[in-house]
Scaffold this active site. Structure first.
Site, mmCIF file in Angstrom:
data_model
loop_
_atom_site.group_PDB
_atom_site.id
_atom_site.type_symbol
_atom_site.label_atom_id
_atom_site.label_comp_id
_atom_site.label_asym_id
_atom_site.label_seq_id
_atom_site.Cartn_x
_atom_site.Cartn_y
_atom_site.Cartn_z
ATOM 1 N N LYS A 118 0.818 -1.221 0.000
ATOM 2 C CA LYS A 118 0.000 0.000 0.000
ATOM 3 C C LYS A 118 0.848 1.266 0.000
ATOM 4 O O LYS A 118 2.042 1.244 0.302
ATOM 5 C CB LYS A 118 -0.991 -0.022 1.178
ATOM 6 N N ARG A 149 -3.487 -10.322 4.874
ATOM 7 C CA ARG A 149 -3.919 -10.270 3.466
ATOM 8 C C ARG A 149 -2.748 -9.729 2.648
ATOM 9 O O ARG A 149 -2.376 -8.568 2.805
ATOM 10 C CB ARG A 149 -5.141 -9.354 3.355
HETATM 11 N N1 HH2 Z 1 -7.437 -3.744 0.758
HETATM 12 C C1 HH2 Z 1 -7.767 -3.690 -0.542
HETATM 13 C C2 HH2 Z 1 -8.890 -4.367 -1.016
HETATM 14 N N2 HH2 Z 1 -9.633 -5.138 -0.206
HETATM 15 N N3 HH2 Z 1 -10.041 -6.045 1.936
HETATM 16 C C3 HH2 Z 1 -9.726 -6.128 3.240
HETATM 17 N N4 HH2 Z 1 -10.447 -6.905 4.055
HETATM 18 N N5 HH2 Z 1 -8.644 -5.458 3.758
HETATM 19 C C4 HH2 Z 1 -7.862 -4.660 2.999
HETATM 20 O O1 HH2 Z 1 -6.904 -4.054 3.545
HETATM 21 C C5 HH2 Z 1 -8.176 -4.518 1.603
HETATM 22 C C6 HH2 Z 1 -9.297 -5.236 1.105
HETATM 23 C C7 HH2 Z 1 -6.933 -2.872 -1.475
HETATM 24 O O2 HH2 Z 1 -5.851 -3.631 -1.938
HETATM 25 P P1 HH2 Z 1 -5.838 -4.441 -3.327
HETATM 26 O O3 HH2 Z 1 -6.894 -5.485 -3.368
HETATM 27 O O4 HH2 Z 1 -4.474 -4.965 -3.523
HETATM 28 O O5 HH2 Z 1 -6.087 -3.315 -4.407
HETATM 29 P P2 HH2 Z 1 -7.359 -2.900 -5.282
HETATM 30 O O6 HH2 Z 1 -8.450 -2.529 -4.360
HETATM 31 O O7 HH2 Z 1 -6.845 -1.735 -6.094
HETATM 32 O O8 HH2 Z 1 -7.747 -4.057 -6.135
#
Ligand code: HH2
Length: 359
Positions: free
Chosen positions: A298, A333
Site C-alpha cells: 500500500k 492479506r
Molecule cells: N485492501 C484492498 C482491497 N480489499 N479487503 C480487506 N479486508 N482489507 C484490505 O486491507 C483490503 C481489502 C486494497 O488492496 P488491493 O486489493 O491490492 O487493491 P485494489 O483494491 O486496487 O484491487
C-alpha cells in the site's frame, strides 16, 4: 459509541511470553501466541470512577475493570467459519490476493485473464497461502465502480477453479456478485463496506452461513474516502465503528464465530492513521473477533520508504505484516505469499529459539 476500552500493552512472544506467563506477569492476547503484560484503561465504566490514565501492570488493574481485561484473553469463538486461529497454529493465516481487474493499484491487469488468475492462485497455494481473496473491482482511492455483471464475469471462473483447492473469500460490495460466488464455491465474504453498501448483503451472508470480513472504511465510496479525513482518536474510532458493525451483523443473523474484523488500512487513512492502527492493533482484541490485516504494497509503505512502484514494496509489506502478526492478527492479506511465509517461519523460530516444522 462504546465509552470504555482496555488497550493491551507490553506485548511479548516466544520464550519471553512463556516466562512472563509462568511468573503471572502476563495474559494471552486473544488466546495467544502473543501475551500482554500491561494495559491502558480508556474512558469510564458505567457507575465506576474514572481510571488512572497511565499504563499499568496487570496486578494494578482495579477490580471493576477485571472482566474487561479477561475479555481480551479469550480466543475468538471461531475464524471465518472453521479456519485455525493463531493460538492453535502459532502464526496468523496468510490470505493470498488475486485481483482479476485491469486497474488494481499494485497488480492491475496482471491476472485479468481467468487462466492467469487461476495460475497465480495455485502458485500462492504452493507458496503456503491458507486461503485466497478474489476480487473483480478495484477499491483503491479514486477507483471507478465496476458494474456487478462485469465483476461477476471477471471472478466467477476464477472462484470456481480455486475453490476446489482452498477456502476462497470474495472481495465484493455487491450481493448479486456474492450470491453467484457462493454457488461457484466461495466460503467467505470480504466486504470493504462492512455490509453498508448493498442492503441485501447482510441477509445473504446470514442465510449462507459463510465467513464474513467486516472492514472499516470512511464512507462507502473509494472515490471520496480520502477526502476530509478526520478522527478524534483513529484507533478508538475504528474500534467503535467495528463494534457497531459486529452488532449490526449479529442483528441480521450472522454468527459472531463467522466474523473477522479489519481496520482497513488506506481506506480513509493517511500515513499517520495507518501507522497508529498498526501499532495499536491489540486494541481490537477487545471486540472478541479475529483480526484481518492488509498493508500489502500500500501507499503508506511507499511513503515511508520512497519506493514508487507497488511491486517493489515487498520487504516493507512483509515488515508491516510481521508487526501485525506480533500484535495478534489472525489473517494477513498479502500479494507476496512466499515472502510473507518465509518471514513468519523465521520469526517463529527466532522467537522460540528453536525450529518447529509445524509452524
Ligand atoms: N485492501 C484492498 C482491497 N480489499 N479487503 C480487506 N479486508 N482489507 C484490505 O486491507 C483490503 C481489502 C486494497 O488492496 P488491493 O486489493 O491490492 O487493491 P485494489 O483494491 O486496487 O484491487
Amino acid at each position: 459509541m462504546r465509552a470504555y476500552w482496555v488497550e493491551p500493552l507490553g506485548l511479548l512472544q516466544g520464550r519471553a511470553a512463556a516466562a512472563a506467563m509462568a511468573a503471572d506477569l502476563a495474559l494471552p492476547l486473544s488466546g495467544g501466541p502473543s501475551v500482554f503484560t500491561m494495559v491502558r484503561l480508556i474512558g469510564a465504566l458505567p457507575g465506576a470512577p474514572p481510571p488512572p490514565e497511565a499504563p499499568m501492570a496487570l496486578a494494578d488493574v482495579p477490580d471493576a475493570w477485571q472482566d474487561q481485561v479477561l475479555a481480551l484473553t479469550r480466543p475468538p469463538a471461531g475464524l471465518l467459519g472453521g479456519l485455525p486461529l493463531p493460538g492453535a497454529l502459532g502464526r496468523p493465516l496468510v490470505m493470498g490476493i488475486v485481483n482479476v481487474t485491469p486497474d488494481s493499484f499494485s497488480d492491475g491487469g496482471v491476472h485479468l485473464d481467468a487462466g492467469a488468475a487461476v495460475a497465480a492462485g495455485h502458485a500462492m497455494l504452493e507458496a503456503g497461502a491458507d486461503l485466497l481473496d478474489i476480487g473483480g473491482e478495484s477499491t483503491r482511492p479514486g477507483a471507478e465502480p465496476v458494474p456487478a455483471e462485469e465483476e461477476r464475469r471477471r471472478i466467477l471462473p476464477v472462484v470456481r477453479e480455486l475453490a476446489k483447492a482452498a477456502p476462497v473469500s470474495v472481495d465484493t460490495r455487491h450481493a448479486a456478485t456474492f450470491a453467484a460466488a457462493l454457488e461457484a464455491g466461495a466460503e467467505i465474504l470480504n466486504d470493504v463496506t462492512a455490509l453498508r453498501h448493498d442492503p441485501g448483503m447482510a441477509r445473504l451472508a446470514a442465510e449462507a452461513e459463510c465467513g464474513v470480513v467486516l472492514m472499516h472504511m470512511l464512507g462507502t465510496d473509494p472515490r471520496s474516502m480520502q477526502a476530509g479525513i478526520r478522527y478524534d482518536d483513529v484507533a478508538l474510532d475504528v474500534a467503535g465503528f467495528l463494534a457497531e458493525r459486529v452488532a449490526a451483523a449479529e442483528a441480521a443473523g450472522i454468527d459472531r464465530a463467522r466474523i473477522a474484523l479489519d481496520p482497513g488500512l488506506g481506506f480513509g487513512k493517511r500515513l499517520a492513521e495507518n501507522l497508529a492502527l498498526t501499532e495499536r492493533l491489540p486494541l481490537l482484541a477487545g471486540l472478541g473477533c479475529p483480526v484481518v490485516y492488509g498493508a500489502s504494497r500500500k501507499r503508506f509503505i511507499g511513503e515511508i520508504t520512497g519506493v514508487e512502484q507497488p511491486a517493489d514494496r515487498v520487504p516493507g509489506s512483509v515488515a508491516a505484516a510481521i508487526a501485525a502478526a506480533r500484535r495478534g492478527a489472525a489473517v494477513l492479506r498479502v500479494h507476496d505469499v512466499a515472502a510473507t511465509m518465509q518471514a513468519l517461519r523465521v520469526l517463529a523460530a527466532c522467537e522460540a529459539g528453536a525450529f518447529d516444522e509445524a509452524v
